[in-house]
Design a protein around this motif. Structure first.
Motif, PDB file in Angstrom:
ATOM      1  N   GLU A 152       4.630  -9.404  14.008  1.00 15.80           N
ATOM      2  CA  GLU A 152       3.098  -9.360  14.094  1.00 15.80           C
ATOM      3  C   GLU A 152       2.544  -8.837  13.066  1.00 15.80           C
ATOM      4  OE1 GLU A 152       1.821  -9.284  18.855  1.00 15.80           O
ATOM      5  OE2 GLU A 152       2.979  -7.457  18.081  1.00 15.80           O
ATOM      6  N   ALA A 196       2.519 -11.470  10.346  1.00 14.87           N
ATOM      7  CA  ALA A 196       1.619 -12.533  10.592  1.00 14.87           C
ATOM      8  C   ALA A 196       0.254 -11.791  10.343  1.00 14.87           C
ATOM      9  CB  ALA A 196       1.767 -12.886  12.044  1.00 14.87           C
ATOM     10  N   LEU A 197      -0.214 -10.727  10.428  1.00 13.58           N
ATOM     11  CA  LEU A 197      -1.555 -10.270  10.348  1.00 13.58           C
ATOM     12  C   LEU A 197      -1.840 -10.217   9.028  1.00 13.58           C
ATOM     13  CD1 LEU A 197      -1.547  -7.244  13.033  1.00 13.58           C
ATOM     14  CD2 LEU A 197      -3.197  -9.056  12.907  1.00 13.58           C
ATOM     15  N   GLU A 252      -5.248  -0.765  16.924  1.00 12.70           N
ATOM     16  CA  GLU A 252      -4.310   0.045  16.524  1.00 12.70           C
ATOM     17  C   GLU A 252      -4.386   0.944  15.503  1.00 12.70           C
ATOM     18  OE1 GLU A 252      -0.825   1.565  17.420  1.00 12.70           O
ATOM     19  OE2 GLU A 252      -1.618   0.221  18.768  1.00 12.70           O
ATOM     20  N   ALA A 293       2.440   0.283  17.018  1.00 12.33           N
ATOM     21  CA  ALA A 293       2.835  -0.437  18.320  1.00 12.33           C
ATOM     22  C   ALA A 293       2.936  -2.010  18.332  1.00 12.33           C
ATOM     23  CB  ALA A 293       1.803   0.044  19.180  1.00 12.33           C
ATOM     24  N   MET A 294       3.226  -2.545  17.021  1.00  6.66           N
ATOM     25  CA  MET A 294       3.249  -3.914  17.152  1.00  6.66           C
ATOM     26  C   MET A 294       4.671  -4.242  16.357  1.00  6.66           C
ATOM     27  SD  MET A 294      -0.594  -4.842  16.305  1.00  6.66           S
ATOM     28  CE  MET A 294      -0.891  -6.584  16.816  1.00  6.66           C
ATOM     29  N   TYR A 328       7.393   1.251  14.988  1.00  4.74           N
ATOM     30  CA  TYR A 328       7.681   2.886  15.338  1.00  4.74           C
ATOM     31  C   TYR A 328       8.857   3.188  15.178  1.00  4.74           C
ATOM     32  CZ  TYR A 328       8.389   1.801  20.216  1.00  4.74           C
ATOM     33  OH  TYR A 328       8.829   1.332  21.156  1.00  4.74           O
ATOM     34  N   ARG A 376       7.560   8.564  28.089  1.00  2.00           N
ATOM     35  CA  ARG A 376       6.939   9.619  27.483  1.00  2.00           C
ATOM     36  C   ARG A 376       6.066   9.176  25.993  1.00  2.00           C
ATOM     37  NH1 ARG A 376      10.151  14.794  25.427  1.00  2.00           N
ATOM     38  NH2 ARG A 376      11.272  13.108  24.259  1.00  2.00           N
ATOM     39  N   PHE A 410       1.346   2.848   4.161  1.00  2.00           N
ATOM     40  CA  PHE A 410       1.324   1.502   4.611  1.00  2.00           C
ATOM     41  C   PHE A 410       0.243   1.162   5.378  1.00  2.00           C
ATOM     42  CE2 PHE A 410       5.753   3.122   4.266  1.00  2.00           C
ATOM     43  CZ  PHE A 410       5.932   2.687   2.705  1.00  2.00           C
ATOM     44  N   SER A 411      -0.128  -0.458   5.561  1.00  2.00           N
ATOM     45  CA  SER A 411      -1.196  -0.617   6.070  1.00  2.00           C
ATOM     46  C   SER A 411      -0.507  -1.588   7.214  1.00  2.00           C
ATOM     47  CB  SER A 411      -1.915  -1.779   5.526  1.00  2.00           C
ATOM     48  OG  SER A 411      -1.276  -2.662   4.736  1.00  2.00           O
ATOM     49  N   LEU A 412       0.291  -0.827   8.228  1.00  2.00           N
ATOM     50  CA  LEU A 412       1.054  -1.430   9.214  1.00  2.00           C
ATOM     51  C   LEU A 412       0.640  -0.933  10.636  1.00  2.00           C
ATOM     52  CD1 LEU A 412       4.642  -0.832   7.908  1.00  2.00           C
ATOM     53  CD2 LEU A 412       3.272  -2.841   7.878  1.00  2.00           C
ATOM     54  N   PHE A 413       0.910  -1.639  11.738  1.00  2.00           N
ATOM     55  CA  PHE A 413       0.559  -1.352  12.926  1.00  2.00           C
ATOM     56  C   PHE A 413       1.706  -0.944  13.714  1.00  2.00           C
ATOM     57  CE2 PHE A 413      -2.108  -4.544  11.064  1.00  2.00           C
ATOM     58  CZ  PHE A 413      -3.446  -3.862  11.218  1.00  2.00           C
ATOM     59  N   PHE A 452       0.668  -1.269  -0.189  1.00  2.00           N
ATOM     60  CA  PHE A 452       0.199   0.013  -0.047  1.00  2.00           C
ATOM     61  C   PHE A 452       0.910   1.306  -0.197  1.00  2.00           C
ATOM     62  CE2 PHE A 452      -2.787  -3.323   1.748  1.00  2.00           C
ATOM     63  CZ  PHE A 452      -3.993  -2.889   0.848  1.00  2.00           C
ATOM     64  N   TYR A 509      -9.653  -7.533   7.550  1.00  2.00           N
ATOM     65  CA  TYR A 509     -10.144  -7.688   8.510  1.00  2.00           C
ATOM     66  C   TYR A 509     -11.477  -7.180   8.787  1.00  2.00           C
ATOM     67  CZ  TYR A 509      -5.883 -10.341   9.625  1.00  2.00           C
ATOM     68  OH  TYR A 509      -4.862 -11.213   9.476  1.00  2.00           O
ATOM     69  N   ALA A 514      -5.578  -0.031   8.531  1.00  2.00           N
ATOM     70  CA  ALA A 514      -4.836  -0.971   7.821  1.00  2.00           C
ATOM     71  C   ALA A 514      -5.442  -2.137   7.885  1.00  2.00           C
ATOM     72  CB  ALA A 514      -3.527  -0.806   8.803  1.00  2.00           C
ATOM     73  N   SER A 555      13.687  16.664  20.158  1.00  2.00           N
ATOM     74  CA  SER A 555      12.410  16.637  19.636  1.00  2.00           C
ATOM     75  C   SER A 555      11.405  16.614  20.833  1.00  2.00           C
ATOM     76  CB  SER A 555      12.221  15.248  18.677  1.00  2.00           C
ATOM     77  OG  SER A 555      10.813  15.331  18.284  1.00  2.00           O
ATOM     78  N   PRO A 556      10.319  17.100  20.880  1.00  2.00           N
ATOM     79  CA  PRO A 556       9.148  16.973  21.830  1.00  2.00           C
ATOM     80  C   PRO A 556       8.586  15.698  21.743  1.00  2.00           C
ATOM     81  CG  PRO A 556       8.420  18.475  19.941  1.00  2.00           C
ATOM     82  CD  PRO A 556       9.935  17.924  19.961  1.00  2.00           C
ATOM     83  N   ARG A 557       8.522  14.913  20.561  1.00  2.00           N
ATOM     84  CA  ARG A 557       7.810  13.563  20.354  1.00  2.00           C
ATOM     85  C   ARG A 557       8.439  12.592  20.551  1.00  2.00           C
ATOM     86  NH1 ARG A 557       6.600  12.786  14.954  1.00  2.00           N
ATOM     87  NH2 ARG A 557       8.581  13.810  14.451  1.00  2.00           N
ATOM     88  N   ALA A 558       7.633  11.433  21.231  1.00  2.00           N
ATOM     89  CA  ALA A 558       8.300  10.069  21.314  1.00  2.00           C
ATOM     90  C   ALA A 558       8.873   9.874  19.945  1.00  2.00           C
ATOM     91  CB  ALA A 558       7.227   9.433  22.069  1.00  2.00           C
ATOM     92  N   MET A 577      -4.469 -10.991  18.623  1.00  2.00           N
ATOM     93  CA  MET A 577      -3.606 -10.228  17.862  1.00  2.00           C
ATOM     94  C   MET A 577      -4.349  -9.388  16.812  1.00  2.00           C
ATOM     95  SD  MET A 577      -0.245 -11.357  15.854  1.00  2.00           S
ATOM     96  CE  MET A 577      -0.672 -12.037  14.506  1.00  2.00           C
TER      97      MET A 577
END
Lengths: 517, 309
Positions: free
Chosen positions: A103, A106-107, B173, A98-99, A140, B292, A93-96, A90, B183, B177, A267-270, B166
């Motif tokens: 994973e 696998a999704l 999340e 925090a995973m 991330y 943070r 991107f169709s990514l997650f 895509f 899904y 996506a 940077s102020p962002r994580a 998952m």
């Protein structure tokens, strides 16, 4: 490679898709042969993404027929598409985030139960095709190029016969693009077909065997890109000849307007990028470009320039020699530094306010739209109308909400709003991201004209072609560090690409001892 | 003597913690799928009154517990239809669900106020429940207490070790996506919301059939809100929810005992603020610390999803 013969792997006949108010695809035909790299070419909004989403089962056609290996098929959902042997990478991107990489893979792969075995296969495939990936990392923490690799590996794990790639190179450095092309050629040599979506004509000419060109949802041509010139395909894609931006002859570069001197900021962002010792200078009458792959500190640099993030020392950012590093965005705009952010809705404009109100919010001081604390609605309306007329913003009226405008029209409005405030310095992020060619040409010309009137213009963009077309000098940002600025006329694509990949030459300001160390 | 007090305190802490834990686990799953249901209090009350009424009418605690679960799920289904199918605002709908649950349960329960009911039987494990202290505390509880412990382990296992878990996390999340990969976002969210309703209903049943076996109007007394705070406090992790539930439950009980024994003289209202203060303190600590920006909140929490077709 010659065009293969035999029945097409994928054939679309008369695909039609209607969205509320838009006919996104109008009787589109398309053929992809086995082992062919086929380009789907068109402007933003031409209906390319809509078309491939129907092939991948995310959307369903209102009319028309999809044939796979000569047999008519109905693709109910992406699972069905994958079962046929269709893989997709895509654009967004169709990514997650925090995973983990594993994973995420696998999704996107059906019928996986043993993650350990999958991790081994990910390593195998990524080695086999030269796409290094660590399955245990979280998404991330990865660069955009690495994220794309996840998508490609995920698609390859299903052993696809057809791989759809939606604008894959828009986020890559020239070297990464070259590596991607090698992978794609290898896949084609294995007999897999690739449907390659892009609006970059030069890429298509070197990579693809066939091309289908869409305009306004209709198929306007099918051609062999190797037999065409970039110019002839551009004409087909856009429908009219686009005038390249022109610089006023004899423009002179004046005194420094914007000076950034040793700007370092966390940077102020994580997961943000910290800025390290940024130095740059933009002079009156000059356009300076900042290239770089997304996520290398552009967001932080822009925030530091606009005043959304304050510098630690006032002298770190200077406007005509005056320290403004500790002034906020409104004070800087008042002092003559205007700003066009990357995100239009929500940053550049308030989506649920009218164009007139949006014009007021940015221009009320420089255009004197206040009288005794009250809004002078007549002047606001005049200002908004001036923007709409001078910048060819297609809208029924200035009372319309910002969110009702298309991306290109809203961008023209925002750029116009800032340009018409006649700033000393204009900082622009991604001026033509997702904007059609006509609007892009207008915006480029407006920026050049502003510089010709004596303003200093700083353009931050990921589109190298854009920067090469309109800038006088060009610097590259990588991992929060800014390279020395090159004269655009003398810079080579390879040189810039190496800088984007992080291979810095010795910066001018680096102390001798560290340079020698 | 002191052993008796200790056992009594521990038993009351378990009593206070169990409804919090049950409701929080349900809400945790719903929120992990990206749905913020602020109607926990309303679903608990619906469960409490239905469970009580069913037990009164049939004489069976089992029927009561099942009826409570069904009532919680019915409330959750209403919430799901409104927010997931009709795309209403999740916060407003959740608040409305709570108000609706308070009123409806008072109406349904008006005939039952003051009636006694036999509490749920304690399932004493032979042998083990005779042990000093540990016996009555760990092995002499009713079914819902054991269930709350088992569900903590089950939810943790489901979310981290199974493929459906998952997928559920993936939907919370990034629904875009997840939809693009294929899904069924809406269906998964419906299931998660229904699970949340089921658990809230059970929490209600525990209140009206075990903790104080009777029906009193508005008897959940804000526990639904504490359960919501608990999910955030636990950073959306089941085992932390268990710890949090016992901390929050313990605070209320210790306060009762301390006040009767005259050791601490703090107004009860101050003590009942503690769970919320603790949640705010944890939020501040997490947001300011080295983690943070990574509160672990599902990125699509509360964001409505409308797929193009």
């Amino acid at each position: 490679m010659d065009r293969p013969t035999g029945p097409p792997l994928l054939e679309l006949r008369g695909i039609t898709k209607q969205f509320p108010g838009v006919l996104a695809n109008d009787r589109v035909d398309l053929k992809v042969m086995p082992g062919e790299i086929h380009a789907l070419l068109g402007e933003n909004g031409a209906g390319k993404s809509t078309l491939v989403k129907q092939i991948y089962g995310v959307l369903h056609p209102d009319a028309g027929e999809i044939r796979w290996n000569g047999q008519p098929v109905t693709i109910a959902d992406p699972h069905a598409a994958r079962a046929l042997g269709i893989g997709m990478v895509f654009q967004h991107f169709s990514l997650f985030e925090a995973m983990s990489v594993l994973e995420n893979v696998a999704l996107g792969v059906d019928g996986v139960h043993d993650l350990g075995a999958l991790a081994r296969r990910v390593r195998e495939v990524s080695e086999q095709y030269g796409l290094p990936l660590d399955p245990s990392r979280d998404v991330y923490s990865l660069s955009v190029g690495e994220r794309q690799r996840i998508e490609i590996v995920r698609a390859l794990l299903q052993d696809p016969k057809l791989l759809i790639m939606d604008e894959p190179t828009s986020v890559l450095t020239p070297q990464e693009v070259e590596r991607l092309f090698e992978t794609l050629r290898r896949l084609a040599a294995e007999g897999r077909s690739i449907l390659y979506i892009s609006h970059k004509l030069d890429e298509i000419r070197v990579l693809c065997h066939g091309a289908t060109i869409l305009r306004g949802g209709r198929q306007v041509a099918a051609c062999d890109p190797r037999q065409e010139t970039a110019r002839s395909m551009a004409a087909l894609m856009v429908g009219t000849q686009i005038k390249p931006p022109t610089k006023a002859a004899g423009a002179t570069v004046g005194a420094p307007r914007l000076t950034v001197d040793g700007l370092s900021l966390p940077s102020p962002r994580a997961h943000g990028i910290n800025l390290h010792d940024i130095r740059l200078e933009v002079c009156a009458g000059e356009v300076l470009g900042i290239a770089g792959v997304a996520g290398n500190g552009q967001a932080e640099l822009l925030a530091a320039l606009s005043g959304e993030m304050l510098a630690e020392r006032p002298e770190a950012v200077r406007l005509e020699g005056r320290p403004v590093g500790r002034l906020d965005a409104a004070a800087r705009r008042n002092a003559g530094l205007c700003f066009v952010p990357e995100e239009r809705n929500g940053h550049g404009a308030v989506p649920d306010m009218s164009l007139a109100e949006n014009a007021f919010l940015s221009g009320y001081r420089r255009r004197r739209l206040l009288a005794g604390g009250l809004i002078r609605t007549d002047r606001v309306a005049a200002f908004a109308r001036e923007i709409v007329e001078r910048f060819d913003v297609r809208t029924p009226g200035i009372a319309n909400l910002a969110r009702s405008l298309s991306g290109g029209n809203l961008q023209k409005f925002i750029v116009g709003r800032e340009v018409l405030q006649e700033p000393l310095v204009l900082v622009v992020a991604q001026p033509t991201w997702g904007v059609d060619a006509g609007a892009a040409a207008l915006i480029h010309q407006a920026l050049l004209d502003l510089a010709a009137r004596g303003a200093a213009v700083l353009v931050v963009s990921q589109d190298l072609d854009e920067l090469l077309a309109i800038t006088d000098r060009l610097a590259v940002i990588n991992a929060g560090r800014l390279s020395r600025a090159l004269r655009t006329a003398e810079a080579t694509i390879e040189q810039i690409g190496l800088l984007m990949g992080g291979l810095h030459d010795t910066p001018e300001h680096q102390p001798l001892e560290t340079a020698l160390a | 003597m002191s052993t008796t007090i200790l056992v009594a305190s521990l038993l009351t802490i378990i009593g206070a913690a169990t409804p919090l834990l049950l409701a929080a686990l349900g809400e945790l799953v719903a929120e992990r799928s990206g749905v913020l249901n602020l109607g926990v209090e309303g679903m608990m009350l619906a469960g409490a009154v239905t469970g009580f009424a069913a037990t009164m009418l049939t004489g069976s605690g089992t029927v009561g517990v099942i009826a409570a679960a069904v009532a919680g799920m019915a409330m959750a289904l209403l919430f799901g239809v409104l927010t997931l199918s009709l795309l209403s605002n999740q916060v407003a709908t959740g608040l409305a669900l709570t108000i609706f649950g308070v009123g409806l349960s008072a109406l349904v329960g008006s005939g039952f106020v003051g009636s006694p009911v036999a509490p749920l039987p304690k399932l004493a494990l032979p042998g083990l429940s005779q042990l000093p202290i540990v016996g009555p505390v760990l092995f002499g509880q009713d079914f819902l207490v054991y269930l709350s412990w088992a569900m903590t382990a089950a939810v943790a296992w489901f979310l981290t070790r199974t493929r459906p878990g998952m997928i559920l996390r993936a939907v919370g999340e990034s629904h875009e996506a997840a939809h693009a990969i294929g899904y069924p976002v809406i269906r998964i969210r419906y299931l998660a919301v229904l699970f949340g309703g089921l658990m809230a209903g059970l929490a209600g049943a525990f209140l009206s059939l075990s903790y104080t076996p009777m029906w009193v109007e508005d008897m959940s007394a804000g526990r639904g809100w504490i359960a919501l705070a608990l999910v955030v406090f636990a950073a959306w992790r089941p085992w932390r929810a268990l710890i949090g539930a016992y901390l929050f439950g313990g605070v209320t009980i210790i306060q009762l005992h301390a006040q009767t024994s005259g050791i601490i003289n703090v107004p009860a209202q101050v003590m009942s603020m503690l769970p919320y203060l603790a949640t705010i303190a944890v939020l501040v600590a997490i947001s300011a610390g080295p983690w943070r920006g990574r509160l672990n909140a599902p990125a699509c929490l509360g964001v409505p999803f409308r797929p193009a077709t």
